[in-house]
Write an enzyme that holds these catalytic residues in place. Sequence first.
Site, PDB file in Angstrom:
ATOM      1  N   GLY A   1      -7.195   1.864   0.145  1.00  0.00           N
ATOM      2  CA  GLY A   1      -7.800   0.828   0.981  1.00  0.00           C
ATOM      3  C   GLY A   1      -6.722   0.131   1.787  1.00  0.00           C
ATOM      4  O   GLY A   1      -6.869  -0.135   2.969  1.00  0.00           O
ATOM      5  N   ALA A   2      -5.599  -0.153   1.112  1.00  0.00           N
ATOM      6  CA  ALA A   2      -4.491  -0.853   1.753  1.00  0.00           C
ATOM      7  C   ALA A   2      -3.254  -0.701   0.885  1.00  0.00           C
ATOM      8  O   ALA A   2      -3.350  -0.314  -0.278  1.00  0.00           O
ATOM      9  CB  ALA A   2      -4.826  -2.331   1.917  1.00  0.00           C
TER      10      ALA A   2
ATOM     11  N   HIS B   1       0.203  -9.613  -3.635  1.00  0.00           N
ATOM     12  CA  HIS B   1       1.294  -8.727  -4.059  1.00  0.00           C
ATOM     13  C   HIS B   1       2.642  -9.134  -3.460  1.00  0.00           C
ATOM     14  O   HIS B   1       3.684  -8.765  -3.993  1.00  0.00           O
ATOM     15  CB  HIS B   1       1.012  -7.288  -3.621  1.00  0.00           C
ATOM     16  CG  HIS B   1       0.073  -6.539  -4.516  1.00  0.00           C
ATOM     17  ND1 HIS B   1       0.210  -6.514  -5.883  1.00  0.00           N
ATOM     18  CD2 HIS B   1      -0.998  -5.758  -4.234  1.00  0.00           C
ATOM     19  CE1 HIS B   1      -0.755  -5.748  -6.398  1.00  0.00           C
ATOM     20  NE2 HIS B   1      -1.498  -5.288  -5.421  1.00  0.00           N
TER      21      HIS B   1
ATOM     22  N   GLU C   1       0.512  -2.755  -0.011  1.00  0.00           N
ATOM     23  CA  GLU C   1       1.167  -4.054   0.141  1.00  0.00           C
ATOM     24  C   GLU C   1       2.634  -4.007   0.541  1.00  0.00           C
ATOM     25  O   GLU C   1       3.378  -4.938   0.218  1.00  0.00           O
ATOM     26  CB  GLU C   1       1.048  -4.819  -1.177  1.00  0.00           C
ATOM     27  CG  GLU C   1       1.894  -4.255  -2.347  1.00  0.00           C
ATOM     28  CD  GLU C   1       1.143  -3.297  -3.259  1.00  0.00           C
ATOM     29  OE1 GLU C   1       0.139  -2.714  -2.804  1.00  0.00           O
ATOM     30  OE2 GLU C   1       1.560  -3.131  -4.416  1.00  0.00           O
ATOM     31  N   ASN C   2       3.105  -2.959   1.251  1.00  0.00           N
ATOM     32  CA  ASN C   2       4.519  -2.895   1.655  1.00  0.00           C
ATOM     33  C   ASN C   2       5.038  -4.281   2.023  1.00  0.00           C
ATOM     34  O   ASN C   2       4.371  -5.032   2.729  1.00  0.00           O
ATOM     35  CB  ASN C   2       4.680  -1.997   2.878  1.00  0.00           C
ATOM     36  CG  ASN C   2       3.983  -0.676   2.722  1.00  0.00           C
ATOM     37  OD1 ASN C   2       4.238   0.046   1.781  1.00  0.00           O
ATOM     38  ND2 ASN C   2       3.062  -0.375   3.627  1.00  0.00           N
TER      39      ASN C   2
ATOM     40  N   HIS D   1      -5.829  -9.788  -1.482  1.00  0.00           N
ATOM     41  CA  HIS D   1      -5.250  -8.940  -2.538  1.00  0.00           C
ATOM     42  C   HIS D   1      -3.835  -8.488  -2.141  1.00  0.00           C
ATOM     43  O   HIS D   1      -2.886  -8.640  -2.910  1.00  0.00           O
ATOM     44  CB  HIS D   1      -6.168  -7.729  -2.761  1.00  0.00           C
ATOM     45  CG  HIS D   1      -5.660  -6.744  -3.774  1.00  0.00           C
ATOM     46  ND1 HIS D   1      -6.269  -6.542  -4.988  1.00  0.00           N
ATOM     47  CD2 HIS D   1      -4.590  -5.904  -3.762  1.00  0.00           C
ATOM     48  CE1 HIS D   1      -5.607  -5.627  -5.671  1.00  0.00           C
ATOM     49  NE2 HIS D   1      -4.576  -5.216  -4.946  1.00  0.00           N
ATOM     50  N   GLU D   2      -3.697  -7.960  -0.934  1.00  0.00           N
ATOM     51  CA  GLU D   2      -2.387  -7.434  -0.512  1.00  0.00           C
ATOM     52  C   GLU D   2      -1.357  -8.554  -0.385  1.00  0.00           C
ATOM     53  O   GLU D   2      -0.186  -8.372  -0.709  1.00  0.00           O
ATOM     54  CB  GLU D   2      -2.510  -6.675   0.814  1.00  0.00           C
ATOM     55  CG  GLU D   2      -3.497  -5.500   0.788  1.00  0.00           C
ATOM     56  CD  GLU D   2      -3.313  -4.564  -0.395  1.00  0.00           C
ATOM     57  OE1 GLU D   2      -2.160  -4.319  -0.795  1.00  0.00           O
ATOM     58  OE2 GLU D   2      -4.335  -4.093  -0.939  1.00  0.00           O
TER      59      GLU D   2
HETATM   60 ZN   LIG Z   1      -3.034  -3.857  -5.208  1.00  0.00          ZN
END
Ligand SMILES: [Zn+2]
Length: 676
Positions: free
Chosen positions: A277-278, A317, A280-281, A313-314
């Site tokens: 989905g994504a 992180h 988090e870099n 969410h990202e």
């Molecule tokens: Zn995550």
Amino acid sequence: MEKKNNGYEQFKGQSRLPIFTIPKRYDLKLKPNLIACTFTGIVEINLEIVSETKFLVLNASQLEFDHSSIYFTNSKSKEYRPSDVNLLEEDEILVLGFDENLTIGEGSLYIGFKGTLNDQMKGFYRSTYEHNGEKKNMAVTQFEPADARRCFPCWDEPAFKATFKITLEVPADLMALSNMPVIEDHSDGNLKTVSFQESPIMSTYLVAVVVGLFDYVEDHTPDGIKVRVYCQVGKVNQGKFALDVAVKTLGIYREYFDTAYSLPKLDMVAIPDFAAGAMENYGLVTYRETALLYDDQNSAAVNKQRVAVCVAHELAHQWFGNLVTMEWWTHLWLNEGFATWVSYLAADSLFPEWNIWTQFLDETTDGLTLDGLTESHPIEVDIQHASEIDEIFDAISYEKGASVIRMLQSFLGPECFQRSLASYIKLYACSNAKTEDLWAVLEKESGEPVSKLMNSWTKQQGYPVISVNFRGNKLEFEQSQFMSSGAYGDGQWIVPISLCCGSYDFRKNFLLQAKSDAVDVMELLGASNATNNIVEKGNHQKWIKLNVDQAGFYRVKYDEELAARLRYAIEADHLSATDRFGILDDSFALSMACKQSLSSLLSLMSAYKAEHEYTVLSNLITVSMKVAKIAADASPDLLDFIKRFFINLFQCSAERLGWEPQKMRAIWMQCCEARF
Ligand SMILES: [Zn+2]
């Protein structure tokens, strides 16, 4: 006798890299060719040799090396050329053998390499987009969990944190993005060289590069962090919602963790081809387009919530995962479980009107359903090798992980939990931590046996059903493992029990540490208006609801007396939507596992005639459909009765809601047509 050097083979089949060298800084230059779909690169890795060695062992996979480009220099500028260069594809390691010992101290390793911009959506890969009717390539990275090694040779484990100085050579008309801001952009004909500021120390799986054609929208946080959303040319309007959410969420987390966002900028990019989905870099979060872009005119409302929760969410992180990183993949469940839970906290604070915690129940009930199966697994599993992550990490890890964190937060209280989290982030910033490190901080702050409690939930599969009986003056609690098959399991947990009596103002928390326990109700609740006449049979005003707001990861089975009081409370609309949802869900699961009669379930369902909340009503319809199907299969002569029962049950809601909104009509029609 001299010990024989057994060569590079000694490094085969190891789960982790040997630790006689520690990387400190990467100076990485990459040149992608978007037409040929290849790339070349040079990396200089500053490292420290901590024990004398004839070998340098690091990760690499699907890369080709120019052997003459590989050498090591020590701090006295003495140059060492490897006599042996072995890429062991099976172990994804590059072993460099030297004739002389490399002595303890600092040095630099230089490696030239090349690879393919693959179409596997991992490592350094190509994604395609259309521009002016023409199909074009972009170059994107996706490194978690262990694919940085497909882009450049590196110590590709989360605990080997280092700084990264990245330089890209790309077509002059494209944008080049990385974790840090650009410090120099120098064009030379059709090519340009883009240099990025050196990063703070970080893990390799969070390094990112994106090269392509984009538009962007930009904003700043009050403390000056530049936030941008990049998307396909012509779609910038769809990035505005995510931009707004990101700017506000950075503020929420800054306060929650009591620590500022640690990079000077945050970019979020929509990628047309994206596996998860994504991702988090650090400072450059990549998303599938549907997880980042929201079109006010054409997107469904549910997409708006998806974007908000996904962005939250990202961004969580960036603190929990990027600033403080798991020591090894065994702790990935905590990284993901925490980010999932806290994303709802942020979304709830931004959009209280969404009642997003009611939707969090979907995570919990999915987790309960999966974890009630014999073939479930604990959420914390020892991971030997990065290649095992994909098979072990599934919905149970995410959903149960997020749910047990919510349970812990609810038990310790929001203030204590937040205070502990802020201490934990400060204590382990720019470093790595294990699951038990977080428990230790929470334990110290709260004085509760957090490690023991949480180990019982994370290291064994399954969860309990708490049977509660009201006998005399006593509430008797007994836990047993819930299995959806109806079988008995021998699991035992330390269960944070919460209960409300007659009102949400009257709440008690305690730990059920043994298999069973009995407490004097007056002793537990104290003498007050709330407990007046509580022991009097049939006193329906004095309902007792366990697992308040369904914050716990367990089910509850009430005795006849308590169940009758709850039915009354549901009819009288005294309970929250989450509790009404939970009572129904538990009762249905218990009936399906043959731990409760079908007639008790039907009797409970009849209390929901006036139900008005969409989530609860939708669950009621789902349960009705399943019961009707079972009745039709098991005893067809009952079907007529069941049919009349459900028509009677839903008549009121249907009349009140009419045939609008469309969603209700669709579900209601589906229910009627499928079953009756
Ligand atoms: Zn995550």
